[in-house]
Design a protein around this motif. Structure first.
Motif, PDB file in Angstrom:
ATOM      1  N   ARG A 160       0.835  -1.195   0.000  1.00 58.74           N
ATOM      2  CA  ARG A 160       0.000   0.000   0.000  1.00 58.74           C
ATOM      3  C   ARG A 160       0.871   1.246   0.000  1.00 58.74           C
ATOM      4  O   ARG A 160       1.989   1.244   0.495  1.00 58.74           O
ATOM      5  CB  ARG A 160      -0.903   0.013   1.242  1.00 58.74           C
ATOM      6  CG  ARG A 160      -1.779  -1.212   1.414  1.00 58.74           C
ATOM      7  CD  ARG A 160      -2.728  -1.400   0.244  1.00 58.74           C
ATOM      8  NE  ARG A 160      -3.558  -0.229   0.016  1.00 58.74           N
ATOM      9  CZ  ARG A 160      -4.668   0.034   0.717  1.00 58.74           C
ATOM     10  NH1 ARG A 160      -5.067  -0.801   1.662  1.00 58.74           N
ATOM     11  NH2 ARG A 160      -5.385   1.119   0.471  1.00 58.74           N
ATOM     12  N   THR A 172      -0.457   4.304   1.123  1.00 60.04           N
ATOM     13  CA  THR A 172      -1.394   5.228   1.759  1.00 60.04           C
ATOM     14  C   THR A 172      -0.735   6.561   2.090  1.00 60.04           C
ATOM     15  O   THR A 172      -1.302   7.643   1.834  1.00 60.04           O
ATOM     16  CB  THR A 172      -1.967   4.589   3.040  1.00 60.04           C
ATOM     17  OG1 THR A 172      -2.603   3.356   2.693  1.00 60.04           O
ATOM     18  CG2 THR A 172      -2.966   5.511   3.695  1.00 60.04           C
ATOM     19  N   HIS A 206      -7.157   7.680  -2.217  1.00 64.60           N
ATOM     20  CA  HIS A 206      -8.386   7.792  -1.433  1.00 64.60           C
ATOM     21  C   HIS A 206      -9.515   6.991  -2.077  1.00 64.60           C
ATOM     22  O   HIS A 206     -10.274   6.286  -1.395  1.00 64.60           O
ATOM     23  CB  HIS A 206      -8.816   9.259  -1.317  1.00 64.60           C
ATOM     24  CG  HIS A 206      -7.854  10.098  -0.544  1.00 64.60           C
ATOM     25  ND1 HIS A 206      -7.380  11.300  -0.992  1.00 64.60           N
ATOM     26  CD2 HIS A 206      -7.270   9.894   0.660  1.00 64.60           C
ATOM     27  CE1 HIS A 206      -6.557  11.821  -0.100  1.00 64.60           C
ATOM     28  NE2 HIS A 206      -6.470  10.980   0.904  1.00 64.60           N
ATOM     29  N   ASP A 230      -8.902   3.271  -1.554  1.00 62.50           N
ATOM     30  CA  ASP A 230      -9.256   2.868  -0.192  1.00 62.50           C
ATOM     31  C   ASP A 230     -10.772   2.713  -0.049  1.00 62.50           C
ATOM     32  O   ASP A 230     -11.268   1.755   0.555  1.00 62.50           O
ATOM     33  CB  ASP A 230      -8.749   3.900   0.817  1.00 62.50           C
ATOM     34  CG  ASP A 230      -7.242   3.848   0.999  1.00 62.50           C
ATOM     35  OD1 ASP A 230      -6.634   2.830   0.628  1.00 62.50           O
ATOM     36  OD2 ASP A 230      -6.680   4.822   1.529  1.00 62.50           O
TER      37      ASP A 230
END
Length: 319
Positions: free
Chosen positions: A276, A278, A301, A304
């Motif tokens: 990931r 993030t 975003h 996710d």
């Protein structure tokens, strides 16, 4: 030219007279003369420079062009362009405008960096100075682009890779706030740090589907992210629907499969195991968000949100 081919010596000016009429120093007149920008009309018997009256207008034009900070080669091009002088001047001014714009962006970035240091808690000062010191002014996006090129499939078609990079690599804002400088500096540090295993971790889907499959995947994901964007902006809870269907379809196309209940369960497991990024997308959102504006959803975003929607869909169906 000599006096016999033009004005008489009586009609010519000395270098001091020309300098006085133009409001410049003798040194300036001599500099432009020696550089070939201001031709002499003649020389006196003692070898002193003499100038015709038209040299005054030429000298005034040179001063005006230099006041615009045009470099001497550009000034020479304008003076020697003849009937094309207007076009050459337009091109020279346009080039200087671009250069001034670059200088202003660099100054704004430096100003924001200075404010960042001034507002920094003492305990964080050394770390922030290291982050800022690693950047150019204004910073280059090349390290971020290299990071993503290492992440993407090696033989991914160029148009698909370019489209992804346009979305994934944030441009430094022209008028940054200190928080945006810090976020970009952290992105730079993140993408230039040595990888523990010697290379960027590749998502499983890249290895399984190859370049063509990955190109189809990213094209489909871009569509899914666009559909999910309004839901993310409104902070809606992740839920099944059109965006999730497009998301799953993108992976199904890449894997050469179909969107079935079993495929959705397998996809959720695969995505949970993939690396990931993030933090990258969080920092990207800061860089791209103008002060006082609501942050625009990044692909991270949206991804996710869609992963959470997939988990919720599987759970709701007793997966």
């Amino acid at each position: 030219m000599s006096a016999s081919h033009g004005a008489s010596h009586d009609a010519l000016w000395t270098i001091g007279e020309l300098a006085e009429r133009a409001g410049v120093t003798v040194k300036s007149v001599r500099f432009y003369s020696d550089g070939g920008l201001l031709p002499e009309a003649a020389r006196s018997g003692g070898g002193h420079r003499r100038y015709a009256p038209e040299a005054l207008e030429r000298l005034r034009l040179i001063r005006s062009l230099r006041a615009l900070d045009l470099p001497l080669p550009e000034v020479r091009r304008v003076l020697e362009a003849g009937d094309a002088a207007d076009r050459v001047l337009e091109d020279a001014v346009a080039g200087r405008l671009r250069a001034v714009g670059d200088e202003l962006r660099a100054l704004r970035w430096r100003e924001a960096a200075l404010r960042l240091v001034r507002e920094c808690p003492p305990a964080e000062l050394a770390g922030r100075l290291r982050l800022i010191g690693a950047l150019d002014t204004p910073p280059s996006t090349a390290p971020l682009a290299r990071f993503w090129r290492a992440w993407l499939p090696a033989r991914m078609p160029a148009p698909a890779a370019a489209a992804f990079l346009d979305v994934a690599v944030p441009q430094p804002p022209d008028e940054p706030e200190p928080a945006q400088v810090l976020a970009f500096a952290r992105l730079h540090a993140m993408t230039t740090a040595p990888c523990p295993v010697g290379r960027q971790p590749q998502p499983e889907v890249h290895r399984v589907t190859g370049a063509d499959g990955a190109a189809r995947l990213y094209a489909g994901l871009a569509e899914a992210y666009e559909i999910a964007g309004p839901q993310v902006r409104r902070a809606r809870e992740p839920h099944p629907g059109e965006a999730l269907d497009a998301y799953v379809a993108a992976y199904a196309s890449a894997y050469g499969g179909r969107d079935t209940r079993q495929f959705r369960r397998l996809l959720a497991a695969r995505l949970a195991a993939e690396p990931r990024l993030t933090r990258y997308w969080e920092l990207t959102a800061v860089v791209r968000t103008a002060p006082g504006s609501a942050p625009e959803p990044t692909p991270g975003h949206a991804d996710d949100w869609l992963r959470a929607a997939l988990e919720r869909d599987n759970a709701g169906r007793g997966a």
